[in-house]
Design an enzyme around this catalytic site. Sequence first.
Site, PDB file in Angstrom:
ATOM      1  N   GLY A  42       0.787  -1.243   0.000  1.00 12.87           N
ATOM      2  CA  GLY A  42       0.000   0.000   0.000  1.00 12.87           C
ATOM      3  C   GLY A  42       0.809   1.278   0.000  1.00 12.87           C
ATOM      4  O   GLY A  42       0.395   2.276  -0.572  1.00 12.87           O
ATOM      5  N   GLU A  97       3.691   4.907   5.330  1.00 12.85           N
ATOM      6  CA  GLU A  97       2.522   4.017   5.312  1.00 12.85           C
ATOM      7  C   GLU A  97       1.397   4.610   4.471  1.00 12.85           C
ATOM      8  O   GLU A  97       1.308   5.829   4.300  1.00 12.85           O
ATOM      9  CB  GLU A  97       2.007   3.826   6.751  1.00 12.85           C
ATOM     10  CG  GLU A  97       2.289   2.463   7.340  1.00 12.85           C
ATOM     11  CD  GLU A  97       1.428   1.339   6.750  1.00 12.85           C
ATOM     12  OE1 GLU A  97       1.015   1.409   5.573  1.00 12.85           O
ATOM     13  OE2 GLU A  97       1.174   0.375   7.478  1.00 12.85           O
ATOM     14  N   ASP A  98       0.534   3.742   3.987  1.00 13.67           N
ATOM     15  CA  ASP A  98      -0.639   4.210   3.254  1.00 13.67           C
ATOM     16  C   ASP A  98      -1.714   4.736   4.205  1.00 13.67           C
ATOM     17  O   ASP A  98      -2.260   5.805   4.010  1.00 13.67           O
ATOM     18  CB  ASP A  98      -1.199   3.092   2.349  1.00 13.67           C
ATOM     19  CG  ASP A  98      -1.444   1.771   3.080  1.00 13.67           C
ATOM     20  OD1 ASP A  98      -1.115   1.652   4.275  1.00 13.67           O
ATOM     21  OD2 ASP A  98      -1.969   0.844   2.435  1.00 13.67           O
ATOM     22  N   ASP A 101      -5.044   2.706  10.676  1.00  7.36           N
ATOM     23  CA  ASP A 101      -6.435   2.395  10.988  1.00  7.36           C
ATOM     24  C   ASP A 101      -6.515   2.134  12.501  1.00  7.36           C
ATOM     25  O   ASP A 101      -6.548   3.074  13.285  1.00  7.36           O
ATOM     26  CB  ASP A 101      -6.822   1.184  10.123  1.00  7.36           C
ATOM     27  CG  ASP A 101      -8.281   0.821  10.196  1.00  7.36           C
ATOM     28  OD1 ASP A 101      -9.106   1.713  10.372  1.00  7.36           O
ATOM     29  OD2 ASP A 101      -8.593  -0.382  10.062  1.00  7.36           O
ATOM     30  N   PHE A 150     -14.241   2.904   4.002  1.00  6.35           N
ATOM     31  CA  PHE A 150     -13.242   2.076   3.332  1.00  6.35           C
ATOM     32  C   PHE A 150     -12.798   2.748   2.035  1.00  6.35           C
ATOM     33  O   PHE A 150     -13.610   2.998   1.155  1.00  6.35           O
ATOM     34  CB  PHE A 150     -13.777   0.669   3.071  1.00  6.35           C
ATOM     35  CG  PHE A 150     -12.660  -0.279   2.758  1.00  6.35           C
ATOM     36  CD1 PHE A 150     -11.937  -0.873   3.782  1.00  6.35           C
ATOM     37  CD2 PHE A 150     -12.298  -0.552   1.448  1.00  6.35           C
ATOM     38  CE1 PHE A 150     -10.867  -1.714   3.507  1.00  6.35           C
ATOM     39  CE2 PHE A 150     -11.235  -1.396   1.153  1.00  6.35           C
ATOM     40  CZ  PHE A 150     -10.525  -1.983   2.193  1.00  6.35           C
ATOM     41  N   ASP A 157      -5.984  -0.942  -1.605  1.00  9.56           N
ATOM     42  CA  ASP A 157      -6.762  -1.882  -2.409  1.00  9.56           C
ATOM     43  C   ASP A 157      -8.055  -2.310  -1.739  1.00  9.56           C
ATOM     44  O   ASP A 157      -8.221  -2.218  -0.525  1.00  9.56           O
ATOM     45  CB  ASP A 157      -5.936  -3.139  -2.680  1.00  9.56           C
ATOM     46  CG  ASP A 157      -5.821  -4.024  -1.439  1.00  9.56           C
ATOM     47  OD1 ASP A 157      -5.356  -3.525  -0.403  1.00  9.56           O
ATOM     48  OD2 ASP A 157      -6.244  -5.193  -1.506  1.00  9.56           O
TER      49      ASP A 157
HETATM   50  P1  IMP Z   1      -4.100  -1.294  11.305  1.00  4.79           P
HETATM   51  O1  IMP Z   1      -3.706   0.155  11.527  1.00  4.79           O
HETATM   52  O2  IMP Z   1      -3.192  -2.282  11.955  1.00  4.79           O
HETATM   53  O3  IMP Z   1      -5.546  -1.542  11.676  1.00  4.79           O
HETATM   54  O4  IMP Z   1      -4.016  -1.690   9.800  1.00  4.79           O
HETATM   55  C1  IMP Z   1      -3.753  -0.833   8.802  1.00  4.79           C
HETATM   56  C2  IMP Z   1      -3.804  -1.601   7.481  1.00  4.79           C
HETATM   57  O5  IMP Z   1      -5.159  -2.003   7.190  1.00  4.79           O
HETATM   58  C3  IMP Z   1      -3.396  -0.704   6.354  1.00  4.79           C
HETATM   59  O6  IMP Z   1      -2.010  -0.745   6.116  1.00  4.79           O
HETATM   60  C4  IMP Z   1      -4.206  -1.233   5.198  1.00  4.79           C
HETATM   61  O7  IMP Z   1      -3.524  -2.296   4.577  1.00  4.79           O
HETATM   62  C5  IMP Z   1      -5.470  -1.762   5.836  1.00  4.79           C
HETATM   63  N1  IMP Z   1      -6.582  -0.778   5.743  1.00  4.79           N
HETATM   64  C6  IMP Z   1      -7.163  -0.120   6.754  1.00  4.79           C
HETATM   65  N2  IMP Z   1      -8.142   0.700   6.321  1.00  4.79           N
HETATM   66  C7  IMP Z   1      -8.183   0.540   4.978  1.00  4.79           C
HETATM   67  C8  IMP Z   1      -8.996   1.150   3.939  1.00  4.79           C
HETATM   68  O8  IMP Z   1      -9.889   1.997   4.156  1.00  4.79           O
HETATM   69  N3  IMP Z   1      -8.742   0.730   2.672  1.00  4.79           N
HETATM   70  C9  IMP Z   1      -7.772  -0.183   2.368  1.00  4.79           C
HETATM   71  N4  IMP Z   1      -6.990  -0.766   3.308  1.00  4.79           N
HETATM   72  C10 IMP Z   1      -7.191  -0.404   4.604  1.00  4.79           C
HETATM   73 MG    MG Z   2      -0.416  -0.709   4.860  1.00  2.38          MG
END
Ligand code: IMP
Ligand code: MG
Length: 178
Positions: A42, A97-98, A101, A150, A157
């Site tokens: 991402g 990072e992309d 979340d 989302f 993706d």
């Molecule tokens: P977290 O912060 O550990 O919950 O996970 C983050 C990862 O979840 C990101 O690097 C993305 O790969 C994925 N992710 C979370 N939200 C989205 C979204 O809205 N679209 C696409 N991928 C997402």
């Molecule tokens: Mg990611």
Amino acid sequence: MSEKIRVLLSEEEVDRRIQEIGEQINRDYEGKSVHLICVLKGGVFFMCELAKRIKVPVSLDFMSVSSYGDETSSSGVVRIVKDLDQPLEGKDVIIVEDIIDSGRTLYYLMDILKKRNPKSMRLCTLLDKPERRVKDVKVDYTCFNIPDEFVVGYGLDYAQKYRNLPFIGVVEFDDADK
Ligand code: IMP
Ligand code: MG
């Protein structure tokens, strides 16, 4: 199942904001070098665009992680699928990072990487969904805070699709499919 993509942030808005963040990094790292770490897949579009706007010397490395858990929520326990090629010792590191979340992935990843003794380590993200945060991660550079929807595009993706969209869009499912 068919879905539509509604534009949330246009290509121009995203590019303009990446330019601003690049300039901020140039000021913060004046006289230094930065070592950018891209979290695949991402983060790759964002890292390339950001790197092009950084004027201090830049080196790049890539890693890929997968989080144990189901499809929709990460457990926070991260498995390194592809590790970095280079050591971090003594480097001024920026993780790119992309999206942040829940924060679980980055919380765990930063813990692993800090043990490799970088001189400094900061976190830069294209998108942040602060409402969703479970783990407290300090984000140093954020391009956009977005609502809990989302999103796809610019590297993000939905079932491996839409990473190549040059803008950020919200996935909307057709009513007939529900
Ligand atoms: P977290 O912060 O550990 O919950 O996970 C983050 C990862 O979840 C990101 O690097 C993305 O790969 C994925 N992710 C979370 N939200 C989205 C979204 O809205 N679209 C696409 N991928 C997402
Ligand atoms: Mg990611």
